[in-house]
Design a protein around this motif. Structure first.
Motif, PDB file in Angstrom:
ATOM      1  N   SER A  28      63.955  88.350 -28.862  1.00 16.54           N
ATOM      2  CA  SER A  28      62.575  88.187 -28.393  1.00 16.54           C
ATOM      3  C   SER A  28      61.560  88.391 -29.514  1.00 16.54           C
ATOM      4  O   SER A  28      61.664  89.342 -30.292  1.00 16.54           O
ATOM      5  CB  SER A  28      62.293  89.172 -27.259  1.00 16.54           C
ATOM      6  OG  SER A  28      63.158  88.949 -26.169  1.00 16.54           O
ATOM      7  N   THR A  29      60.577  87.497 -29.569  1.00 18.20           N
ATOM      8  CA  THR A  29      59.480  87.608 -30.523  1.00 18.20           C
ATOM      9  C   THR A  29      58.150  87.468 -29.786  1.00 18.20           C
ATOM     10  O   THR A  29      58.087  86.921 -28.678  1.00 18.20           O
ATOM     11  CB  THR A  29      59.552  86.521 -31.606  1.00 18.20           C
ATOM     12  OG1 THR A  29      59.464  85.225 -30.987  1.00 18.20           O
ATOM     13  CG2 THR A  29      60.848  86.632 -32.400  1.00 18.20           C
ATOM     14  N   ALA A  30      57.093  87.968 -30.421  1.00 17.05           N
ATOM     15  CA  ALA A  30      55.741  87.821 -29.886  1.00 17.05           C
ATOM     16  C   ALA A  30      54.815  87.443 -31.031  1.00 17.05           C
ATOM     17  O   ALA A  30      54.816  88.100 -32.072  1.00 17.05           O
ATOM     18  CB  ALA A  30      55.277  89.118 -29.234  1.00 17.05           C
ATOM     19  N   ASP A  31      54.059  86.368 -30.861  1.00 11.62           N
ATOM     20  CA  ASP A  31      53.086  85.914 -31.850  1.00 11.62           C
ATOM     21  C   ASP A  31      51.685  86.081 -31.280  1.00 11.62           C
ATOM     22  O   ASP A  31      51.427  85.693 -30.132  1.00 11.62           O
ATOM     23  CB  ASP A  31      53.301  84.439 -32.198  1.00 11.62           C
ATOM     24  CG  ASP A  31      54.607  84.201 -32.951  1.00 11.62           C
ATOM     25  OD1 ASP A  31      55.195  85.177 -33.438  1.00 11.62           O
ATOM     26  OD2 ASP A  31      55.028  83.033 -33.035  1.00 11.62           O
ATOM     27  N   TYR A  32      50.770  86.620 -32.089  1.00 18.21           N
ATOM     28  CA  TYR A  32      49.399  86.851 -31.654  1.00 18.21           C
ATOM     29  C   TYR A  32      48.421  86.238 -32.628  1.00 18.21           C
ATOM     30  O   TYR A  32      48.590  86.344 -33.844  1.00 18.21           O
ATOM     31  CB  TYR A  32      49.130  88.349 -31.532  1.00 18.21           C
ATOM     32  CG  TYR A  32      50.074  89.010 -30.570  1.00 18.21           C
ATOM     33  CD1 TYR A  32      49.875  88.913 -29.204  1.00 18.21           C
ATOM     34  CD2 TYR A  32      51.197  89.675 -31.032  1.00 18.21           C
ATOM     35  CE1 TYR A  32      50.760  89.474 -28.313  1.00 18.21           C
ATOM     36  CE2 TYR A  32      52.085  90.243 -30.145  1.00 18.21           C
ATOM     37  CZ  TYR A  32      51.864  90.135 -28.789  1.00 18.21           C
ATOM     38  OH  TYR A  32      52.758  90.690 -27.909  1.00 18.21           O
ATOM     39  N   GLY A  33      47.412  85.577 -32.088  1.00 17.51           N
ATOM     40  CA  GLY A  33      46.377  84.967 -32.906  1.00 17.51           C
ATOM     41  C   GLY A  33      45.002  85.256 -32.340  1.00 17.51           C
ATOM     42  O   GLY A  33      44.855  85.598 -31.164  1.00 17.51           O
ATOM     43  N   LEU A  34      43.990  85.135 -33.167  1.00 12.28           N
ATOM     44  CA  LEU A  34      42.618  85.391 -32.747  1.00 12.28           C
ATOM     45  C   LEU A  34      41.950  84.079 -32.364  1.00 12.28           C
ATOM     46  O   LEU A  34      41.829  83.166 -33.182  1.00 12.28           O
ATOM     47  CB  LEU A  34      41.839  86.073 -33.875  1.00 12.28           C
ATOM     48  CG  LEU A  34      40.421  86.524 -33.544  1.00 12.28           C
ATOM     49  CD1 LEU A  34      40.444  87.573 -32.432  1.00 12.28           C
ATOM     50  CD2 LEU A  34      39.739  87.076 -34.790  1.00 12.28           C
ATOM     51  N   LEU A  35      41.498  83.983 -31.118  1.00 13.84           N
ATOM     52  CA  LEU A  35      40.835  82.784 -30.627  1.00 13.84           C
ATOM     53  C   LEU A  35      39.334  82.843 -30.915  1.00 13.84           C
ATOM     54  O   LEU A  35      38.778  83.929 -31.123  1.00 13.84           O
ATOM     55  CB  LEU A  35      41.078  82.634 -29.124  1.00 13.84           C
ATOM     56  CG  LEU A  35      42.550  82.460 -28.712  1.00 13.84           C
ATOM     57  CD1 LEU A  35      42.679  82.475 -27.195  1.00 13.84           C
ATOM     58  CD2 LEU A  35      43.120  81.173 -29.289  1.00 13.84           C
ATOM     59  N   PRO A  36      38.665  81.699 -30.933  1.00 12.55           N
ATOM     60  CA  PRO A  36      37.231  81.669 -31.244  1.00 12.55           C
ATOM     61  C   PRO A  36      36.379  82.552 -30.349  1.00 12.55           C
ATOM     62  O   PRO A  36      35.344  83.069 -30.775  1.00 12.55           O
ATOM     63  CB  PRO A  36      36.863  80.186 -31.083  1.00 12.55           C
ATOM     64  CG  PRO A  36      38.137  79.458 -31.353  1.00 12.55           C
ATOM     65  CD  PRO A  36      39.212  80.324 -30.790  1.00 12.55           C
ATOM     66  N   ASN A  37      36.787  82.725 -29.092  1.00 10.10           N
ATOM     67  CA  ASN A  37      35.993  83.538 -28.172  1.00 10.10           C
ATOM     68  C   ASN A  37      36.290  85.033 -28.279  1.00 10.10           C
ATOM     69  O   ASN A  37      35.771  85.838 -27.510  1.00 10.10           O
ATOM     70  CB  ASN A  37      36.204  83.074 -26.727  1.00 10.10           C
ATOM     71  CG  ASN A  37      37.645  83.251 -26.264  1.00 10.10           C
ATOM     72  OD1 ASN A  37      38.505  83.730 -27.003  1.00 10.10           O
ATOM     73  ND2 ASN A  37      37.914  82.849 -25.033  1.00 10.10           N
ATOM     74  N   GLY A  38      37.147  85.414 -29.237  1.00 15.76           N
ATOM     75  CA  GLY A  38      37.432  86.824 -29.461  1.00 15.76           C
ATOM     76  C   GLY A  38      38.635  87.366 -28.724  1.00 15.76           C
ATOM     77  O   GLY A  38      39.042  88.503 -28.964  1.00 15.76           O
ATOM     78  N   THR A  39      39.213  86.578 -27.821  1.00 17.98           N
ATOM     79  CA  THR A  39      40.430  87.019 -27.154  1.00 17.98           C
ATOM     80  C   THR A  39      41.633  86.734 -28.048  1.00 17.98           C
ATOM     81  O   THR A  39      41.532  86.058 -29.065  1.00 17.98           O
ATOM     82  CB  THR A  39      40.614  86.314 -25.798  1.00 17.98           C
ATOM     83  OG1 THR A  39      40.702  84.905 -26.013  1.00 17.98           O
ATOM     84  CG2 THR A  39      39.449  86.620 -24.870  1.00 17.98           C
ATOM     85  N   ILE A  40      42.775  87.256 -27.637  1.00 19.34           N
ATOM     86  CA  ILE A  40      44.007  87.117 -28.416  1.00 19.34           C
ATOM     87  C   ILE A  40      44.949  86.135 -27.726  1.00 19.34           C
ATOM     88  O   ILE A  40      45.209  86.252 -26.529  1.00 19.34           O
ATOM     89  CB  ILE A  40      44.701  88.478 -28.574  1.00 19.34           C
ATOM     90  CG1 ILE A  40      43.799  89.466 -29.285  1.00 19.34           C
ATOM     91  CG2 ILE A  40      46.027  88.330 -29.314  1.00 19.34           C
ATOM     92  CD1 ILE A  40      43.386  89.057 -30.672  1.00 19.34           C
ATOM     93  N   SER A  41      45.424  85.162 -28.474  1.00 22.21           N
ATOM     94  CA  SER A  41      46.438  84.266 -27.935  1.00 22.21           C
ATOM     95  C   SER A  41      47.794  84.962 -27.979  1.00 22.21           C
ATOM     96  O   SER A  41      48.104  85.690 -28.911  1.00 22.21           O
ATOM     97  CB  SER A  41      46.494  82.964 -28.731  1.00 22.21           C
ATOM     98  OG  SER A  41      46.908  83.208 -30.068  1.00 22.21           O
ATOM     99  N   VAL A  42      48.584  84.735 -26.943  1.00 22.99           N
ATOM    100  CA  VAL A  42      49.902  85.354 -26.813  1.00 22.99           C
ATOM    101  C   VAL A  42      50.954  84.253 -26.676  1.00 22.99           C
ATOM    102  O   VAL A  42      50.822  83.363 -25.827  1.00 22.99           O
ATOM    103  CB  VAL A  42      49.972  86.285 -25.580  1.00 22.99           C
ATOM    104  CG1 VAL A  42      51.374  86.877 -25.426  1.00 22.99           C
ATOM    105  CG2 VAL A  42      48.927  87.388 -25.675  1.00 22.99           C
ATOM    106  N   PHE A  43      51.957  84.288 -27.521  1.00 26.27           N
ATOM    107  CA  PHE A  43      53.090  83.366 -27.407  1.00 26.27           C
ATOM    108  C   PHE A  43      54.365  84.186 -27.539  1.00 26.27           C
ATOM    109  O   PHE A  43      54.681  84.707 -28.605  1.00 26.27           O
ATOM    110  CB  PHE A  43      53.049  82.280 -28.477  1.00 26.27           C
ATOM    111  CG  PHE A  43      54.249  81.364 -28.437  1.00 26.27           C
ATOM    112  CD1 PHE A  43      54.413  80.458 -27.405  1.00 26.27           C
ATOM    113  CD2 PHE A  43      55.221  81.423 -29.428  1.00 26.27           C
ATOM    114  CE1 PHE A  43      55.517  79.614 -27.360  1.00 26.27           C
ATOM    115  CE2 PHE A  43      56.331  80.594 -29.388  1.00 26.27           C
ATOM    116  CZ  PHE A  43      56.478  79.679 -28.353  1.00 26.27           C
TER     117      PHE A  43
END
Length: 265
Positions: A107-122
């Motif tokens: 299992s892996t988790a990737d996190y990114g910063l979205l333009p609206n300040g929330t965090i993308s989760v994959f």
């Protein structure tokens, strides 16, 4: 009730104390759960549900929703968001969290910063049965800016309401990234242990021992919430990490049973 029942003293009475059983539970100044078992068993089954925190499923009475992080008390006081982004590898879970990821490993988790300040989760994992990908996407955010480590996560295709996930402990920052993290919920029922370098965790005894001690100090010492390993390394086929964390090898096999391995604010 009644005949044959042997009732314990009412909670709060001086007669009912864990110390009578030879062990104590307390919380120190760093919000670590401290279990002193020097005079008795470390986890007697009749106290296995002892906890310093209540649970909250994100719903309230009278049709009013209670924020899932409202009862998140014992979390990190601050989080460097940029140091938290990127890829994580899950190396441990407990029995409860494992019920949501049955049949999945690597299992892996990737996190990114979205333009609206929330965090993308994959979140992605590998099905044991055939090696195919099981993944799910979503967003994470802090509902209370005063609790940046108390997170709400919405998974698309998962639960119909936000879930509360707490960043209980963070490792040191090296190379601009946190090296490990302990994630749970207000009740400390679920457990997700995340690292940046799974090979270091598997081969460096000191590194692993540091994380293991932190997990125990966070209160994961009972039969129902103690850690168990999650496979990483040999046999795992990891999807590529994408810059925006919305990519990777999504083969359309979104799996609602693969719960978020981590959330961020």
């Amino acid at each position: 009730q009644g005949d044959g029942c042997k009732y314990a003293p009412e909670a709060g009475s001086t007669d009912d104390d864990a110390s009578d059983r030879g062990w104590d539970i307390d919380v120190d100044n760093d919000n670590d759960v401290v279990v002193d078992d020097s005079d008795g068993p470390s986890a007697p089954t009749d106290y296995m549900f002892a906890s310093t925190q209540p649970t909250n499923l994100g719903w309230g009475f009278g049709g009013r929703r209670v924020p899932p992080t409202a009862l998140s008390l014992f979390v990190e006081k601050s989080v460097d968001v940029k140091a938290y982004l990127g890829r994580w590898y899950q190396v441990a879970e407990n029995w409860i969290s494992g019920r949501f990821t049955r049949g999945v490993e690597c299992s892996t988790a990737d996190y990114g910063l979205l333009p609206n300040g929330t965090i993308s989760v994959f979140n992605n994992g590998q099905r044991k049965a055939d090696g195919s990908n099981a993944n799910i996407r979503g967003i994470a955010y802090a509902e209370n800016p005063k609790k940046p480590a108390a997170l709400a996560v919405e998974l698309w295709g998962g639960a119909p309401f936000p879930a509360a996930y707490d960043i209980a402990k963070l490792g040191p920052i090296e190379g601009g990234k946190y090296q490990w993290a302990i994630v749970t919920d207000p009740f400390r029922a679920n457990l997700f242990v995340l690292v940046r370098d799974y090979n270091k965790y598997l081969t460096d005894d000191d590194f692993k021992a540091t994380i293991t001690r932190a997990v125990k100090r966070a209160g994961f010492v009972f039969p129902w919430n103690s850690p168990r390993p999650v496979k990483q390394g040999d046999g795992c086929k990891y999807v590529p990490e994408s810059d925006d964390n919305n990519g990777g090898a999504d083969d359309g096999s979104n799996d609602a049973n693969l719960k978020a391995t981590l959330l961020l604010n």
